[in-house]
Structure formats: C-alpha cells, structure tokens
Design a protein around this motif. Sequence first.
Motif, PDB file in Angstrom:
ATOM      1  N   UNK A   7       0.861  -1.182   0.000  1.00  0.00           N
ATOM      2  CA  UNK A   7       0.000   0.000   0.000  1.00  0.00           C
ATOM      3  C   UNK A   7       0.896   1.231   0.000  1.00  0.00           C
ATOM      4  N   UNK A   8       0.319   2.400   0.100  1.00  0.00           N
ATOM      5  CA  UNK A   8       1.101   3.625  -0.051  1.00  0.00           C
ATOM      6  C   UNK A   8       2.202   3.760   1.003  1.00  0.00           C
ATOM      7  N   UNK A   9       1.925   3.303   2.224  1.00  0.00           N
ATOM      8  CA  UNK A   9       2.850   3.532   3.328  1.00  0.00           C
ATOM      9  C   UNK A   9       3.337   2.242   3.975  1.00  0.00           C
ATOM     10  N   UNK A  10       3.549   1.210   3.162  1.00  0.00           N
ATOM     11  CA  UNK A  10       4.083  -0.030   3.713  1.00  0.00           C
ATOM     12  C   UNK A  10       3.453  -1.251   3.083  1.00  0.00           C
ATOM     13  N   UNK A  11       3.536  -2.361   3.794  1.00  0.00           N
ATOM     14  CA  UNK A  11       2.936  -3.615   3.345  1.00  0.00           C
ATOM     15  C   UNK A  11       1.810  -3.991   4.282  1.00  0.00           C
ATOM     16  N   UNK A  12       0.615  -4.066   3.737  1.00  0.00           N
ATOM     17  CA  UNK A  12      -0.566  -4.405   4.537  1.00  0.00           C
ATOM     18  C   UNK A  12      -0.893  -5.876   4.365  1.00  0.00           C
ATOM     19  N   UNK A  13      -1.387  -6.465   5.444  1.00  0.00           N
ATOM     20  CA  UNK A  13      -1.773  -7.878   5.403  1.00  0.00           C
ATOM     21  C   UNK A  13      -3.091  -8.048   6.143  1.00  0.00           C
ATOM     22  N   UNK A  14      -4.022  -8.739   5.509  1.00  0.00           N
ATOM     23  CA  UNK A  14      -5.274  -9.128   6.137  1.00  0.00           C
ATOM     24  C   UNK A  14      -5.204 -10.614   6.440  1.00  0.00           C
TER      25      UNK A  14
ATOM     26  N   UNK B  21     -28.092   5.467  11.727  1.00  0.00           N
ATOM     27  CA  UNK B  21     -28.428   6.801  11.249  1.00  0.00           C
ATOM     28  C   UNK B  21     -27.326   7.815  11.462  1.00  0.00           C
ATOM     29  N   UNK B  22     -26.228   7.399  12.088  1.00  0.00           N
ATOM     30  CA  UNK B  22     -25.099   8.312  12.273  1.00  0.00           C
ATOM     31  C   UNK B  22     -24.476   8.655  10.929  1.00  0.00           C
ATOM     32  N   UNK B  23     -23.936   9.858  10.857  1.00  0.00           N
ATOM     33  CA  UNK B  23     -23.185  10.286   9.672  1.00  0.00           C
ATOM     34  C   UNK B  23     -21.711  10.321  10.055  1.00  0.00           C
ATOM     35  N   UNK B  24     -20.891   9.628   9.277  1.00  0.00           N
ATOM     36  CA  UNK B  24     -19.488   9.521   9.626  1.00  0.00           C
ATOM     37  C   UNK B  24     -18.598   9.790   8.421  1.00  0.00           C
ATOM     38  N   UNK B  25     -17.475  10.456   8.687  1.00  0.00           N
ATOM     39  CA  UNK B  25     -16.441  10.663   7.684  1.00  0.00           C
ATOM     40  C   UNK B  25     -15.150  10.053   8.201  1.00  0.00           C
ATOM     41  N   UNK B  26     -14.471   9.322   7.325  1.00  0.00           N
ATOM     42  CA  UNK B  26     -13.195   8.697   7.665  1.00  0.00           C
ATOM     43  C   UNK B  26     -12.127   9.281   6.752  1.00  0.00           C
ATOM     44  N   UNK B  27     -11.069   9.817   7.357  1.00  0.00           N
ATOM     45  CA  UNK B  27      -9.970  10.412   6.596  1.00  0.00           C
ATOM     46  C   UNK B  27      -8.743   9.522   6.788  1.00  0.00           C
ATOM     47  N   UNK B  28      -8.267   8.954   5.705  1.00  0.00           N
ATOM     48  CA  UNK B  28      -7.125   8.035   5.730  1.00  0.00           C
ATOM     49  C   UNK B  28      -6.134   8.447   4.648  1.00  0.00           C
ATOM     50  N   UNK B  29      -4.883   8.701   5.042  1.00  0.00           N
ATOM     51  CA  UNK B  29      -3.885   9.175   4.083  1.00  0.00           C
ATOM     52  C   UNK B  29      -3.483   8.107   3.072  1.00  0.00           C
ATOM     53  N   UNK B  30      -3.614   6.841   3.432  1.00  0.00           N
ATOM     54  CA  UNK B  30      -3.148   5.745   2.580  1.00  0.00           C
ATOM     55  C   UNK B  30      -4.290   5.247   1.693  1.00  0.00           C
ATOM     56  N   UNK B  31      -4.329   5.764   0.453  1.00  0.00           N
ATOM     57  CA  UNK B  31      -5.404   5.387  -0.468  1.00  0.00           C
ATOM     58  C   UNK B  31      -5.376   3.885  -0.767  1.00  0.00           C
ATOM     59  N   UNK B  32      -4.173   3.332  -0.907  1.00  0.00           N
ATOM     60  CA  UNK B  32      -4.056   1.899  -1.183  1.00  0.00           C
ATOM     61  C   UNK B  32      -4.637   1.058  -0.058  1.00  0.00           C
ATOM     62  N   UNK B  33      -4.438   1.494   1.175  1.00  0.00           N
ATOM     63  CA  UNK B  33      -4.987   0.768   2.320  1.00  0.00           C
ATOM     64  C   UNK B  33      -6.509   0.837   2.318  1.00  0.00           C
ATOM     65  N   UNK B  34      -7.050   2.017   2.040  1.00  0.00           N
ATOM     66  CA  UNK B  34      -8.507   2.149   1.952  1.00  0.00           C
ATOM     67  C   UNK B  34      -9.083   1.209   0.894  1.00  0.00           C
ATOM     68  N   UNK B  35      -8.438   1.152  -0.255  1.00  0.00           N
ATOM     69  CA  UNK B  35      -8.930   0.298  -1.340  1.00  0.00           C
ATOM     70  C   UNK B  35      -8.862  -1.174  -0.953  1.00  0.00           C
TER      71      UNK B  35
ATOM     72  N   UNK C 266       1.729   6.703  11.720  1.00  0.00           N
ATOM     73  CA  UNK C 266       2.631   6.473  10.596  1.00  0.00           C
ATOM     74  C   UNK C 266       3.584   5.387  11.030  1.00  0.00           C
ATOM     75  N   UNK C 267       3.331   4.152  10.553  1.00  0.00           N
ATOM     76  CA  UNK C 267       4.021   3.012  11.134  1.00  0.00           C
ATOM     77  C   UNK C 267       3.438   2.795  12.524  1.00  0.00           C
ATOM     78  N   UNK C 268       4.260   2.913  13.549  1.00  0.00           N
ATOM     79  CA  UNK C 268       3.792   2.748  14.924  1.00  0.00           C
ATOM     80  C   UNK C 268       3.866   4.048  15.717  1.00  0.00           C
ATOM     81  N   UNK C 269       3.922   5.193  15.005  1.00  0.00           N
ATOM     82  CA  UNK C 269       4.087   6.471  15.691  1.00  0.00           C
ATOM     83  C   UNK C 269       3.023   7.470  15.255  1.00  0.00           C
ATOM     84  N   UNK C 270       2.535   8.260  16.199  1.00  0.00           N
ATOM     85  CA  UNK C 270       1.616   9.353  15.865  1.00  0.00           C
ATOM     86  C   UNK C 270       2.420  10.441  15.164  1.00  0.00           C
ATOM     87  N   UNK C 271       2.022  10.872  13.957  1.00  0.00           N
ATOM     88  CA  UNK C 271       2.794  11.885  13.233  1.00  0.00           C
ATOM     89  C   UNK C 271       2.868  13.208  13.991  1.00  0.00           C
TER      90      UNK C 271
END
Length: 281
Positions: free
Chosen positions: A11-18, A92-106, A148-153
Amino acid sequence: MTEPIPVTRAVDHGTAKLMPDVDRERAWLLTVDGAPQSYVDLDAPTHLEFEYARRLGHVLDTVAREGRPLDVLHLGGGALTLPRYVAATRPGSRQDVVEADRGLLELVVGHLPLPRGSGIGLHAADARAWLETAPADAADVLIADVFGGSRVPAHLTSLAYARQAERVLRPDGVYLANLADAAPFAFLRSQLATFAAVFEEIALIAEPGVLRGRRFGNVVLIASHRPIETAALARRTASDTFPARVEHGAALREFVGAARPVRDEDAVASPEPPGGAFGIG
C-alpha cells in the motif's frame, strides 16, 4: 467451504496484510509492516478485539443517550473498526473517515466491504490538511487514531492542530485520541498539556501498568468543553477483560506537571515502540 486465506498487498505507506481469524468465521486482523492496526468481525461489528478500541467504544457509548445518531469524524481509517461500531450501535449516524493511505482504503473496502447504507464516507487525504478545510461545528465526536508506522505523526500533536479539532467539533463535542507512550511520558504529558490549553475538560484512560511505567502501551485521551462522564467510564473500563483506570481532575493535573503545550515548530512524533511491543509472531 473454502477457508479464507491471508491477503498481502503493498500500500502507499508499507505492506498491509489481512489475516483471517481461525476462531471467527468472518473476522480479520489488519497489520501494516507487521504492526497490528485493526481487527474486524464482519458478522459482529460491535465486537472490539483490541483493548484501546474497547476503551474508545466505552467513550462512544457514554457521550450521548443510547442509540442516538452522531456525526463522527475519524482521522485514521485502518480496517474501519470504529466506524462500523458506531453504525451498528447508533444507526443513522453520519461519519467521515480520513485516511492518508489510499491503497490501504482500497484494500479494506475491497476485502472487508462496508454494509449498504452505513452512512460512512471515505476520504483519501492527510488528516490535518482535511481537518483544516472541514466546516466548523460539524462533528459531535472526533476520533484521532493516526499512526505512521507505529508512531503518531508530529503534525497531529501541536496546539495548532488541537485548535483545528476544537473548531470542527460542536460546542458540546468530544475529542478522542489513541496515543502510545511509556515512562517518563514526555510525549503523553505534552499532549495532555496541549489539549488542556484548548479544552476545558480532559481525561485519560490507561492500564494501571502503563501509568506506573511498567510497560509501553496505548492510552486514550478525552477532551471536551463539557463534563466528561468519568464515573460511567470508570465502571466500564474497570470491568473490562484488561481493566483500565480513568484519570482526571487533580490527579491528572499532577501527572501533567510542568509539561507545556506543543508548538508546530517543536512538534515530534510519538516515541518508537520498543521491539515487540505491538508486533505479532
């Protein structure tokens, strides 16, 4: 029936695994570069596996009457565990999620799709940049769970950032953050000082062993202009599988001590976890 198999993707910021959970039919663990990020059970969205997620869930359960829809802004997406939780517990809640890693979202949406009509909007963007353009007084709850990795930016730790969060929240809104630190808690104390400079009320949820300096761990920061339901939170966190304490008032002010709010030019990322602190085998 075909057994689910792990999915690995750059993904954009590393290797993701499910990775599927062998004990729960449609449950998955998301890791990024080996560090656990999220756990989701598609058949039981109210199941919160990680300790810090349960603590955030306890706050979400107490910020308004049971079942009342909320407008929630999530900075950091992961596998969308908490947005799914809110959608299930507060329809009925309205929610927005902001994630910098587009590849992870996909990856997440492709393999762990959101239920139809969830009311969850997804945005591939930097959390602070998105926050700075968001409308004022728009959210009941803002949850910051950005690593970002294991750290808060660093740019999500400053007074300027805290003021933007306060601007986007409604007057009775609640800010929540998943942070991580260890003794002597220079980072955590600075974050408490920063948010205490912007919000009238602050509280902290943490495992006693972490607060006593015995190990590195996650803590949940709560900030608002209205009184925090500390008694209800204390009951819930004390009865959890891994009990935690709610610190507030004089005890928390003593913990913060002489720590000062963080300016943008002085901001640093949260400390690197010691080897194996959050890793899996």
